[in-house]
Design a protein around this motif. Sequence first.
Motif, PDB file in Angstrom:
ATOM      1  N   GLU A 143      48.975  38.673  35.631  1.00  6.37           N
ATOM      2  CA  GLU A 143      48.808  39.404  35.258  1.00  6.37           C
ATOM      3  C   GLU A 143      47.402  38.217  36.157  1.00  6.37           C
ATOM      4  OE1 GLU A 143      46.465  40.793  31.645  1.00  6.37           O
ATOM      5  OE2 GLU A 143      45.960  38.440  31.632  1.00  6.37           O
ATOM      6  N   THR A 144      46.541  38.428  37.152  1.00  8.88           N
ATOM      7  CA  THR A 144      45.914  37.639  37.731  1.00  8.88           C
ATOM      8  C   THR A 144      44.512  38.439  38.214  1.00  8.88           C
ATOM      9  OG1 THR A 144      45.514  36.451  40.170  1.00  8.88           O
ATOM     10  CG2 THR A 144      46.342  39.103  40.402  1.00  8.88           C
ATOM     11  N   TYR A 145      43.320  37.461  38.721  1.00  7.77           N
ATOM     12  CA  TYR A 145      41.792  37.966  39.162  1.00  7.77           C
ATOM     13  C   TYR A 145      41.562  38.011  40.263  1.00  7.77           C
ATOM     14  CZ  TYR A 145      41.619  32.305  38.892  1.00  7.77           C
ATOM     15  OH  TYR A 145      41.686  31.244  39.356  1.00  7.77           O
ATOM     16  N   GLY A 146      40.390  38.519  41.237  1.00  8.44           N
ATOM     17  CA  GLY A 146      40.564  39.089  42.137  1.00  8.44           C
ATOM     18  C   GLY A 146      40.764  37.495  43.025  1.00  8.44           C
ATOM     19  N   TYR A 147      39.970  36.639  42.380  1.00  5.98           N
ATOM     20  CA  TYR A 147      39.964  35.325  44.126  1.00  5.98           C
ATOM     21  C   TYR A 147      41.500  34.236  44.046  1.00  5.98           C
ATOM     22  CZ  TYR A 147      39.155  30.790  46.063  1.00  5.98           C
ATOM     23  OH  TYR A 147      38.943  29.861  47.103  1.00  5.98           O
ATOM     24  N   GLU A 148      41.895  34.531  42.783  1.00  3.28           N
ATOM     25  CA  GLU A 148      43.745  33.974  42.679  1.00  3.28           C
ATOM     26  C   GLU A 148      44.310  35.489  43.538  1.00  3.28           C
ATOM     27  OE1 GLU A 148      46.448  32.180  39.231  1.00  3.28           O
ATOM     28  OE2 GLU A 148      45.739  34.162  39.185  1.00  3.28           O
ATOM     29  N   LEU A 149      44.073  36.588  43.826  1.00  2.00           N
ATOM     30  CA  LEU A 149      44.719  37.254  44.234  1.00  2.00           C
ATOM     31  C   LEU A 149      44.881  37.231  45.707  1.00  2.00           C
ATOM     32  CD1 LEU A 149      46.532  39.594  43.951  1.00  2.00           C
ATOM     33  CD2 LEU A 149      44.364  41.423  44.142  1.00  2.00           C
ATOM     34  N   LEU A 150      43.470  36.807  46.073  1.00  2.00           N
ATOM     35  CA  LEU A 150      43.003  36.743  47.683  1.00  2.00           C
ATOM     36  C   LEU A 150      43.553  35.434  48.113  1.00  2.00           C
ATOM     37  CD1 LEU A 150      40.788  37.529  49.964  1.00  2.00           C
ATOM     38  CD2 LEU A 150      39.036  35.848  48.349  1.00  2.00           C
ATOM     39  N   LYS A 151      43.508  33.955  46.995  1.00  2.00           N
ATOM     40  CA  LYS A 151      44.048  33.177  47.716  1.00  2.00           C
ATOM     41  C   LYS A 151      45.858  33.478  48.452  1.00  2.00           C
ATOM     42  CE  LYS A 151      43.868  29.397  44.865  1.00  2.00           C
ATOM     43  NZ  LYS A 151      43.492  28.450  44.072  1.00  2.00           N
ATOM     44  N   LYS A 152      46.510  34.094  47.649  1.00  3.16           N
ATOM     45  CA  LYS A 152      47.854  34.189  47.681  1.00  3.16           C
ATOM     46  C   LYS A 152      48.207  35.200  48.128  1.00  3.16           C
ATOM     47  CE  LYS A 152      49.181  33.740  42.449  1.00  3.16           C
ATOM     48  NZ  LYS A 152      49.672  34.534  41.385  1.00  3.16           N
ATOM     49  N   LEU A 153      46.899  35.960  48.654  1.00  2.00           N
ATOM     50  CA  LEU A 153      47.332  37.146  49.881  1.00  2.00           C
ATOM     51  C   LEU A 153      46.899  36.210  50.881  1.00  2.00           C
ATOM     52  CD1 LEU A 153      45.460  39.697  49.196  1.00  2.00           C
ATOM     53  CD2 LEU A 153      47.682  40.252  50.050  1.00  2.00           C
ATOM     54  N   LYS A 154      46.410  35.751  51.207  1.00  2.00           N
ATOM     55  CA  LYS A 154      46.139  34.246  52.603  1.00  2.00           C
ATOM     56  C   LYS A 154      47.219  33.765  52.439  1.00  2.00           C
ATOM     57  CE  LYS A 154      41.296  34.263  52.282  1.00  2.00           C
ATOM     58  NZ  LYS A 154      40.670  34.718  54.063  1.00  2.00           N
ATOM     59  N   GLU A 155      47.557  33.256  51.109  1.00  2.00           N
ATOM     60  CA  GLU A 155      48.936  32.180  51.541  1.00  2.00           C
ATOM     61  C   GLU A 155      50.459  32.675  52.212  1.00  2.00           C
ATOM     62  OE1 GLU A 155      49.349  30.567  47.312  1.00  2.00           O
ATOM     63  OE2 GLU A 155      47.431  29.255  47.779  1.00  2.00           O
ATOM     64  N   SER A 156      50.082  34.142  51.792  1.00  5.13           N
ATOM     65  CA  SER A 156      51.383  34.926  52.268  1.00  5.13           C
ATOM     66  C   SER A 156      51.311  35.060  53.870  1.00  5.13           C
ATOM     67  CB  SER A 156      52.220  35.798  51.244  1.00  5.13           C
ATOM     68  OG  SER A 156      51.732  35.785  49.977  1.00  5.13           O
ATOM     69  N   GLY A 157      50.119  34.981  53.802  1.00  6.30           N
ATOM     70  CA  GLY A 157      50.129  35.350  55.794  1.00  6.30           C
ATOM     71  C   GLY A 157      48.514  36.014  56.110  1.00  6.30           C
ATOM     72  N   PHE A 158      47.731  36.687  55.604  1.00  9.71           N
ATOM     73  CA  PHE A 158      46.644  37.663  55.243  1.00  9.71           C
ATOM     74  C   PHE A 158      45.498  36.402  55.626  1.00  9.71           C
ATOM     75  CE2 PHE A 158      49.720  40.574  53.255  1.00  9.71           C
ATOM     76  CZ  PHE A 158      50.301  41.118  54.057  1.00  9.71           C
ATOM     77  N   LYS A 207      38.312  38.552  30.387  1.00 12.00           N
ATOM     78  CA  LYS A 207      38.879  37.700  29.623  1.00 12.00           C
ATOM     79  C   LYS A 207      37.698  36.324  30.039  1.00 12.00           C
ATOM     80  CE  LYS A 207      42.917  39.084  29.319  1.00 12.00           C
ATOM     81  NZ  LYS A 207      44.683  38.960  29.523  1.00 12.00           N
ATOM     82  N   LYS A 208      38.380  35.523  29.115  1.00 16.90           N
ATOM     83  CA  LYS A 208      37.400  34.004  29.728  1.00 16.90           C
ATOM     84  C   LYS A 208      39.115  33.141  30.219  1.00 16.90           C
ATOM     85  CE  LYS A 208      34.464  32.611  26.447  1.00 16.90           C
ATOM     86  NZ  LYS A 208      33.332  32.066  26.356  1.00 16.90           N
ATOM     87  N   SER A 209      38.683  32.313  31.022  1.00 17.61           N
ATOM     88  CA  SER A 209      39.735  32.163  32.095  1.00 17.61           C
ATOM     89  C   SER A 209      39.772  30.454  30.847  1.00 17.61           C
ATOM     90  CB  SER A 209      39.346  31.641  33.778  1.00 17.61           C
ATOM     91  OG  SER A 209      37.790  30.658  33.419  1.00 17.61           O
ATOM     92  N   PRO A 210      40.612  30.255  32.044  1.00 14.68           N
ATOM     93  CA  PRO A 210      41.408  28.752  31.186  1.00 14.68           C
ATOM     94  C   PRO A 210      39.958  27.263  31.627  1.00 14.68           C
ATOM     95  CG  PRO A 210      42.725  28.819  32.596  1.00 14.68           C
ATOM     96  CD  PRO A 210      41.907  30.023  32.767  1.00 14.68           C
ATOM     97  N   THR A 211      38.514  27.923  32.590  1.00 13.48           N
ATOM     98  CA  THR A 211      37.551  27.328  32.368  1.00 13.48           C
ATOM     99  C   THR A 211      36.612  27.587  31.229  1.00 13.48           C
ATOM    100  OG1 THR A 211      37.065  28.669  34.456  1.00 13.48           O
ATOM    101  CG2 THR A 211      38.342  25.805  34.664  1.00 13.48           C
ATOM    102  N   GLY A 212      36.874  28.443  30.827  1.00 18.88           N
ATOM    103  CA  GLY A 212      35.641  29.473  30.316  1.00 18.88           C
ATOM    104  C   GLY A 212      34.606  29.993  30.777  1.00 18.88           C
ATOM    105  N   ILE A 213      35.025  30.383  32.426  1.00 23.00           N
ATOM    106  CA  ILE A 213      34.287  31.450  33.225  1.00 23.00           C
ATOM    107  C   ILE A 213      34.672  33.218  32.522  1.00 23.00           C
ATOM    108  CG2 ILE A 213      33.856  32.328  35.333  1.00 23.00           C
ATOM    109  CD1 ILE A 213      34.135  29.928  36.034  1.00 23.00           C
ATOM    110  N   ASN A 214      34.359  33.622  32.275  1.00 18.84           N
ATOM    111  CA  ASN A 214      34.636  35.258  32.020  1.00 18.84           C
ATOM    112  C   ASN A 214      34.779  35.565  33.463  1.00 18.84           C
ATOM    113  OD1 ASN A 214      34.342  35.782  29.368  1.00 18.84           O
ATOM    114  ND2 ASN A 214      32.637  36.221  29.029  1.00 18.84           N
ATOM    115  N   ARG A 215      36.262  36.269  33.865  1.00 20.55           N
ATOM    116  CA  ARG A 215      36.745  36.447  34.905  1.00 20.55           C
ATOM    117  C   ARG A 215      37.463  38.618  34.670  1.00 20.55           C
ATOM    118  NH1 ARG A 215      39.803  31.390  36.334  1.00 20.55           N
ATOM    119  NH2 ARG A 215      37.904  30.231  37.937  1.00 20.55           N
ATOM    120  N   LYS A 216      36.811  39.238  35.773  1.00 20.58           N
ATOM    121  CA  LYS A 216      37.872  40.284  35.558  1.00 20.58           C
ATOM    122  C   LYS A 216      39.675  39.963  35.829  1.00 20.58           C
ATOM    123  CE  LYS A 216      37.147  45.067  36.785  1.00 20.58           C
ATOM    124  NZ  LYS A 216      35.866  46.199  37.737  1.00 20.58           N
ATOM    125  N   TYR A 217      40.851  40.731  34.700  1.00 11.84           N
ATOM    126  CA  TYR A 217      41.761  39.892  35.026  1.00 11.84           C
ATOM    127  C   TYR A 217      42.371  41.568  35.302  1.00 11.84           C
ATOM    128  CZ  TYR A 217      42.175  35.331  34.232  1.00 11.84           C
ATOM    129  OH  TYR A 217      41.775  33.462  34.213  1.00 11.84           O
TER     130      TYR A 217
END
Length: 110
Positions: A24-39, A65-75
């Motif tokens: 399960e992931t949120y948008g910014y984390e997904l964006l980072k994973k895509l970039k790390e994979s060559g996109f 959901k609340k993230s570990p940093t306390g910010i609400n994120r869409k997972y």
Amino acid sequence: MNNNSQILKGILEGCILSIISRQETYGYELLKKLKESGFEDIVEGTLYPLLLRLEKNELIIAEKKKSPTGINRKYYKLSEVGDMELKSFIDYWNKLYVDVNNILGGAGDD
């Protein structure tokens, strides 16, 4: 939008489903994973409309959901339909990869 953009959009959807299927992931984390994979060229303006379409088509489920940093994120997590779509994409990709390489394998040898 050129033809390469259309091809990339379909491939990106499959890649997004694959990443979300693992965790399960949120948008910014997904964006980072895509970039790390060559996109490297993927931007938020490309990613978030794709996520919205995947959610609208019931391939992914979004939950705030609340993230570990306390910010609400869409997972995002994969739905059952999304899991079936991912399996279909993988099957199609594997066949397409072989077929295209059969044709392109000798390209440029002339």
